[in-house]
Design a protein around this motif. Structure first.
Motif, short mmCIF file in Angstrom:
data_model
loop_
_atom_site.label_atom_id
_atom_site.label_comp_id
_atom_site.label_asym_id
_atom_site.label_seq_id
_atom_site.Cartn_x
_atom_site.Cartn_y
_atom_site.Cartn_z
N ILE A 1 0.83 -1.21 0.00
CA ILE A 1 0.00 0.00 0.00
C ILE A 1 0.87 1.26 0.00
O ILE A 1 0.69 2.16 -0.83
CB ILE A 1 -0.94 0.00 1.22
CG1 ILE A 1 -2.03 -1.07 1.06
CG2 ILE A 1 -1.59 1.38 1.40
CD1 ILE A 1 -2.85 -1.31 2.32
N VAL A 2 1.82 1.32 0.91
CA VAL A 2 2.68 2.50 1.02
C VAL A 2 3.51 2.67 -0.24
O VAL A 2 3.64 3.79 -0.78
CB VAL A 2 3.57 2.40 2.27
CG1 VAL A 2 4.65 3.49 2.26
CG2 VAL A 2 2.73 2.50 3.54
N HIS A 3 4.06 1.58 -0.75
CA HIS A 3 4.90 1.68 -1.95
C HIS A 3 4.07 2.13 -3.15
O HIS A 3 4.52 2.94 -3.97
CB HIS A 3 5.58 0.36 -2.23
CG HIS A 3 6.52 0.42 -3.40
ND1 HIS A 3 7.60 1.27 -3.44
CD2 HIS A 3 6.50 -0.24 -4.61
CE1 HIS A 3 8.23 1.13 -4.60
NE2 HIS A 3 7.58 0.23 -5.32
N GLY A 4 2.85 1.60 -3.27
CA GLY A 4 1.99 2.03 -4.36
C GLY A 4 1.63 3.50 -4.29
O GLY A 4 1.65 4.21 -5.31
N LEU A 5 1.34 3.97 -3.11
CA LEU A 5 0.99 5.39 -2.93
C LEU A 5 2.16 6.31 -3.24
O LEU A 5 1.98 7.39 -3.82
CB LEU A 5 0.50 5.63 -1.50
CG LEU A 5 -0.89 5.12 -1.14
CD1 LEU A 5 -1.11 5.20 0.37
CD2 LEU A 5 -1.98 5.91 -1.88
N ARG A 6 3.36 5.90 -2.84
CA ARG A 6 4.50 6.80 -3.03
C ARG A 6 5.08 6.71 -4.44
O ARG A 6 5.75 7.63 -4.89
CB ARG A 6 5.60 6.49 -2.01
CG ARG A 6 6.32 5.17 -2.25
CD ARG A 6 7.50 4.96 -1.33
NE ARG A 6 8.16 3.70 -1.65
CZ ARG A 6 9.33 3.32 -1.16
NH1 ARG A 6 9.96 4.10 -0.29
NH2 ARG A 6 9.87 2.17 -1.49
N SER A 7 4.84 5.61 -5.15
CA SER A 7 5.49 5.38 -6.44
C SER A 7 4.55 5.46 -7.63
O SER A 7 5.01 5.45 -8.78
CB SER A 7 6.16 4.00 -6.44
OG SER A 7 5.18 2.96 -6.49
N GLY A 8 3.24 5.48 -7.40
CA GLY A 8 2.30 5.47 -8.50
C GLY A 8 2.18 4.12 -9.17
O GLY A 8 1.78 4.03 -10.33
N GLY A 9 2.51 3.06 -8.42
CA GLY A 9 2.31 1.71 -8.95
C GLY A 9 3.56 1.01 -9.42
O GLY A 9 3.47 0.01 -10.15
N ASP A 10 4.74 1.46 -9.02
CA ASP A 10 5.98 0.79 -9.42
C ASP A 10 5.97 -0.68 -8.97
O ASP A 10 5.66 -0.98 -7.82
CB ASP A 10 7.18 1.49 -8.78
CG ASP A 10 8.46 0.68 -8.88
OD1 ASP A 10 8.98 0.59 -10.00
OD2 ASP A 10 8.90 0.12 -7.85
N MET A 11 6.30 -1.58 -9.89
CA MET A 11 6.43 -3.00 -9.57
C MET A 11 7.78 -3.54 -10.01
O MET A 11 7.95 -4.76 -10.17
CB MET A 11 5.30 -3.79 -10.23
CG MET A 11 3.92 -3.55 -9.63
SD MET A 11 3.76 -4.11 -7.91
CE MET A 11 3.92 -5.89 -8.13
N ALA A 12 8.76 -2.66 -10.19
CA ALA A 12 10.08 -3.06 -10.68
C ALA A 12 10.96 -3.54 -9.54
O ALA A 12 12.03 -2.99 -9.27
CB ALA A 12 10.72 -1.90 -11.42
N PHE A 13 10.47 -4.57 -8.85
CA PHE A 13 11.26 -5.20 -7.79
C PHE A 13 11.02 -6.69 -7.87
O PHE A 13 9.94 -7.15 -8.23
CB PHE A 13 10.90 -4.66 -6.40
CG PHE A 13 9.42 -4.70 -6.08
CD1 PHE A 13 8.85 -5.85 -5.56
CD2 PHE A 13 8.61 -3.60 -6.28
CE1 PHE A 13 7.49 -5.90 -5.26
CE2 PHE A 13 7.26 -3.63 -5.98
CZ PHE A 13 6.69 -4.79 -5.48
N ALA A 14 12.06 -7.46 -7.52
CA ALA A 14 11.92 -8.92 -7.54
C ALA A 14 11.14 -9.41 -6.32
O ALA A 14 10.43 -10.41 -6.39
CB ALA A 14 13.29 -9.58 -7.59
N GLU A 15 11.29 -8.70 -5.21
CA GLU A 15 10.60 -9.05 -3.96
C GLU A 15 10.40 -7.76 -3.19
O GLU A 15 11.28 -6.90 -3.19
CB GLU A 15 11.42 -10.07 -3.16
CG GLU A 15 10.59 -11.03 -2.32
CD GLU A 15 10.14 -10.42 -0.99
OE1 GLU A 15 9.10 -10.81 -0.46
OE2 GLU A 15 10.87 -9.54 -0.49
N ILE A 16 9.28 -7.57 -2.54
CA ILE A 16 8.92 -6.30 -1.93
C ILE A 16 9.97 -5.81 -0.93
O ILE A 16 10.13 -4.60 -0.72
CB ILE A 16 7.52 -6.39 -1.25
CG1 ILE A 16 7.02 -5.00 -0.78
CG2 ILE A 16 7.53 -7.39 -0.10
CD1 ILE A 16 6.69 -4.04 -1.90
#
Length: 292
Positions: free
Chosen positions: A52-67
């Protein structure tokens, strides 16, 4: 080398999970006022809130292998070979399981509470197939002899009490796992408000979507702790290739019906000792109601 089949063997494996040096480095971290620490007790919604926090701060970035790469575990970062300050987005965010007493001071803090019986069952399922051989340890034994017996420094109730005492602080946000399930957009909006981030619009919408069960399940490999397993299994004496799914249905109230009367009574007694007597909260439902 096989996986443990007893609680004693599981405890021995867990003893190698972190190092004293790494833990001390985590506690000594000096945060910025804008830093966010996500610090629920184990299996109370940590990964969910990280997303949730990462989505809010990044606008939906998913460029990670593991959170854990995007939102590093502050007390484990050194042992995992991660630089906690090497983050691409603001505010910087960190995972933790620390109580208020130990967490680095000077940032902002989000804690998710969850019914302790459900958290216990979730931890049992999380460890099964990783820290002990599937089917080798009964849930009742795990609940009574491990979860209830972890001691004041590592137990659910000490952690919960420590954060409940901080409930009136402006830099602390307390939410309940069950409320995330019941109304995810409302909960995400509360987090966004706490972080001074948009409470509506495209960034908010994508954060809600990507924190949904269907999305996280479809991207389960990015939320399964494989980074932690790869870098700490050998130190724990565990064989490679274990499983540890972190995205589940998270049913509320699933644990109590499968517990014996004796175990339920033991959990209730510990709640009364740690939460009812000092805070006037007779059960978890009262805590949840108080936060509303």
């Amino acid at each position: 080398m096989g996986r443990p089949t007893t609680l004693a063997g599981m405890r021995a494996a867990l003893s190698g999970f972190d190092t004293g040096e790494g833990f001390r480095k985590g506690l000594a971290f000096q945060p910025k006022p804008t830093d966010v620490f996500i610090s629920p007790y184990s299996k109370c919604g940590t990964t969910w809130m990280q997303q949730i926090v990462h989505g809010l701060r990044s606008g939906g970035d998913m460029a990670f292998a593991e959170i854990t790469e995007a939102v590093p575990w502050i007390e484990m970062a050194h042992d995992l070979g991660l630089d906690p300050e090497a983050q691409r987005f603001e505010p910087r965010a960190f995972k933790s399981h620390l109580p208020w007493r130990d967490i680095p001071k000077g940032g902002r803090y989000i804690v998710v509470f969850r019914d302790p019986t459900d958290a216990c069952l979730s931890l049992y399922k999380f460890f099964e197939g990783w820290f002990f051989e599937t089917g080798s340890i009964e849930f009742e034994d795990f609940a009574r002899d491990f979860y209830l017996g972890r001691g004041d420094d590592h137990g659910y109730w000490v952690h919960t009490a420590s954060w409940w005492e901080q409930r009136d602080r402006d830099d602390v946000l307390l939410v309940c796992f069950e409320d995330l399930k019941d109304d995810l957009p409302k909960a995400v909006r509360k987090v966004a408000r706490f972080l001074d981030l948009p409470e509506s619009g495209p960034t908010f919408d994508v954060a809600v979507k990507q924190a949904g069960f269907d999305f996280m399940k479809a991207h389960g490999g990015q939320f399964d702790d494989h980074l932690v397993r790869e870098r700490r299994d050998a130190a724990c004496g565990l064989p490679p290739g274990g499983s540890a799914s972190k995205v589940s249905t998270g049913l509320a109230g699933a644990a109590r019906p499968i517990m014996s009367d004796e175990t339920r009574a033991a959990f209730d007694a510990e709640w009364r000792r740690m939460m009812a007597t000092p805070f006037g909260l007779p059960d978890y439902a009262a805590l949840r109601a108080a936060l509303r």
